[in-house]
Design an enzyme around this catalytic site. Structure first.
Site, PDB file in Angstrom:
ATOM      1  N   ARG A  51       0.798  -1.224   0.000  1.00  0.00           N
ATOM      2  CA  ARG A  51       0.000   0.000   0.000  1.00  0.00           C
ATOM      3  C   ARG A  51       0.827   1.270   0.000  1.00  0.00           C
ATOM      4  O   ARG A  51       0.556   2.201  -0.750  1.00  0.00           O
ATOM      5  CB  ARG A  51      -0.900   0.069   1.252  1.00  0.00           C
ATOM      6  N   THR A  52       1.818   1.333   0.878  1.00  0.00           N
ATOM      7  CA  THR A  52       2.515   2.599   1.035  1.00  0.00           C
ATOM      8  C   THR A  52       3.237   2.970  -0.260  1.00  0.00           C
ATOM      9  O   THR A  52       3.100   4.086  -0.767  1.00  0.00           O
ATOM     10  CB  THR A  52       3.497   2.540   2.218  1.00  0.00           C
ATOM     11  N   LYS A  80      25.483  -4.457  -1.878  1.00  0.00           N
ATOM     12  CA  LYS A  80      26.941  -4.352  -2.060  1.00  0.00           C
ATOM     13  C   LYS A  80      27.588  -3.614  -0.897  1.00  0.00           C
ATOM     14  O   LYS A  80      28.792  -3.379  -0.902  1.00  0.00           O
ATOM     15  CB  LYS A  80      27.248  -3.599  -3.354  1.00  0.00           C
ATOM     16  N   ARG A 101      11.529   3.810   2.828  1.00  0.00           N
ATOM     17  CA  ARG A 101      11.203   2.890   3.932  1.00  0.00           C
ATOM     18  C   ARG A 101      12.453   2.086   4.228  1.00  0.00           C
ATOM     19  O   ARG A 101      13.127   1.605   3.315  1.00  0.00           O
ATOM     20  CB  ARG A 101      10.059   1.966   3.537  1.00  0.00           C
ATOM     21  N   HIS A 129       5.695   5.932  11.419  1.00  0.00           N
ATOM     22  CA  HIS A 129       5.126   5.806  10.075  1.00  0.00           C
ATOM     23  C   HIS A 129       4.183   6.989   9.860  1.00  0.00           C
ATOM     24  O   HIS A 129       2.964   6.827   9.834  1.00  0.00           O
ATOM     25  CB  HIS A 129       4.392   4.461   9.973  1.00  0.00           C
TER      26      HIS A 129
HETATM   27  C1  NCD Z   1       2.050  -0.999   8.163  1.00  0.00           C
HETATM   28  C2  NCD Z   1       3.568  -0.836   8.244  1.00  0.00           C
HETATM   29  O1  NCD Z   1       4.261  -1.022   7.251  1.00  0.00           O
HETATM   30  O2  NCD Z   1       3.985  -0.476   9.332  1.00  0.00           O
HETATM   31  N1  NCD Z   1       1.617  -1.195   6.848  1.00  0.00           N
HETATM   32  C3  NCD Z   1       1.328  -0.099   6.086  1.00  0.00           C
HETATM   33  O3  NCD Z   1       2.177   0.698   5.782  1.00  0.00           O
HETATM   34  N2  NCD Z   1       0.041   0.084   5.745  1.00  0.00           N
HETATM   35  C4  NCD Z   1       1.511  -1.991   9.099  1.00  0.00           C
HETATM   36  C5  NCD Z   1       2.060  -3.383   9.110  1.00  0.00           C
HETATM   37  O4  NCD Z   1       2.953  -3.733   8.337  1.00  0.00           O
HETATM   38  O5  NCD Z   1       1.559  -4.163   9.924  1.00  0.00           O
END
Ligand code: NCD
Length: 307
Positions: A51-52, A80, A101, A129
């Site tokens: 999703r993100t 590397k 991320r 997040h």
């Molecule tokens: C979350 C995350 O990556 O922290 N997912 C997301 O970004 N919607 C929650 C999760 O992974 O449980």
């Protein structure tokens, strides 16, 4: 130049503005179709995401911009031995905004220090997040019409769940918020969240174990997945993973206007039998994520809403 590393980098007023722009985009997306013409977003995902990453990429494409990047550390030079600092110094020469991320807490701070363009934290380890929180705030605001004066239940892995930490940091700034923190003893919110945020702000909160007992008083119920990838040992994960399963039976005691949320991915925390309940907001929540990220990209690139 602005970055978004922590949700508290944004003032309450800026959050209100972002939600307002997101509402405008939802009402008339076509008006925003060229806002990011000739702008490029780089998505650097050193950790898995559905999703993100895709909502950021969809957001940029729908603003008329371009995207490039990688979706796993294994397809980057991290394998590397390249440092985050070097990767970001290079990529900021190829893009106007970076979304990152990373499994290490604090990696986005390092990235911001070495970037010539805005950096957005799309999740750093078990820490924060902030853009999930913007998604969550937009969802709560659209469902409830407000962000203050309500009881918010957070259930599941409150220790490693980064979305939980950022949501508490954001909502504890509004008046009249009561948190009910529902978790097994092993997965309570970290001390820094309890002391530096909840207690420091004089927030009303309770730590409980029973979802059934908490459910009747809640206006929002935020379910979370037990974060398998952050456990040191498999046996602990297996013992704790199904601590809470929300099902229609438990929901009979809930308010009729409860807002049920989950950042997703879901494992077993919410029975699929809940999906058709009008109180289930988690798929709507994923759609709102794209719009609020469009608003965020515009803000960090200093782009105005078109007339
Ligand atoms: C979350 C995350 O990556 O922290 N997912 C997301 O970004 N919607 C929650 C999760 O992974 O449980």
């Amino acid at each position: 130049m602005r970055h978004l590393i922590d949700i508290q980098d944004l003032s309450i007023q800026e959050i209100e503005d972002l939600l307002h722009v997101a509402d405008d985009i939802i009402a008339d997306p076509a008006r925003f179709a060229e806002v990011c013409h000739n702008k490029t977003m780089a998505t650097l995902f050193f950790e898995p995401s559905t999703r993100t990453r895709l909502s950021f990429e969809a957001a940029m494409l729908e603003l008329g911009g371009r995207v490039l990047g990688f979706s796993s550390a294994s397809s980057s030079s991290a394998t590397k031995g390249e440092s985050v600092a070097d990767t970001v110094a290079v990529v900021s020469g190829y893009s106007n905004i970076i979304v990152m991320r990373h499994p290490k807490e604090g990696a986005p701070v390092v990235a911001a220090r070495h970037s010539d363009v805005p950096v957005i934290n799309a999740g750093d380890g078990g820490h924060n997040h902030p853009t999930q929180t913007l998604t969550d705030l937009l969802t709560i605001h659209r469902e409830k019409g407000r962000l203050d004066h309500m009881t918010v239940g957070l259930c599941g892995d409150l220790q490693f769940g980064r979305t939980v930490h950022s949501l508490i940091a954001a909502m504890s700034r509004y008046e009249g918020i009561r948190f009910v923190l529902i978790s097994p003893d092993e997965l309570k919110v970290p001390d820094y969240v309890k002391q530096d945020i909840l207690e420091a702000r004089g927030c009303d909160f309770a730590e409980v174990r029973s979802l059934e007992e908490a459910i009747p008083e809640l206006d929002v119920l935020y379910m979370t997945r037990v974060q398998k990838e952050r456990f040191f040992n498999e046996a602990d994960y297996v013992r704790l993973k199904d601590s809470y399963i929300l099902d229609p039976e438990k929901l009979t005691a809930a308010k009729s206007d409860l807002c049920i949320m989950h950042p997703l991915p879901r494992v077993n925390e919410i029975s699929t039998r809940v999906d058709d309940d009008p109180r289930a907001c988690y798929f709507k929540q994923t759609r709102y994520g794209k719009f609020v990220r469009m608003a965020l990209v515009m803000m960090l690139l200093g782009l105005e809403e078109p007339a």
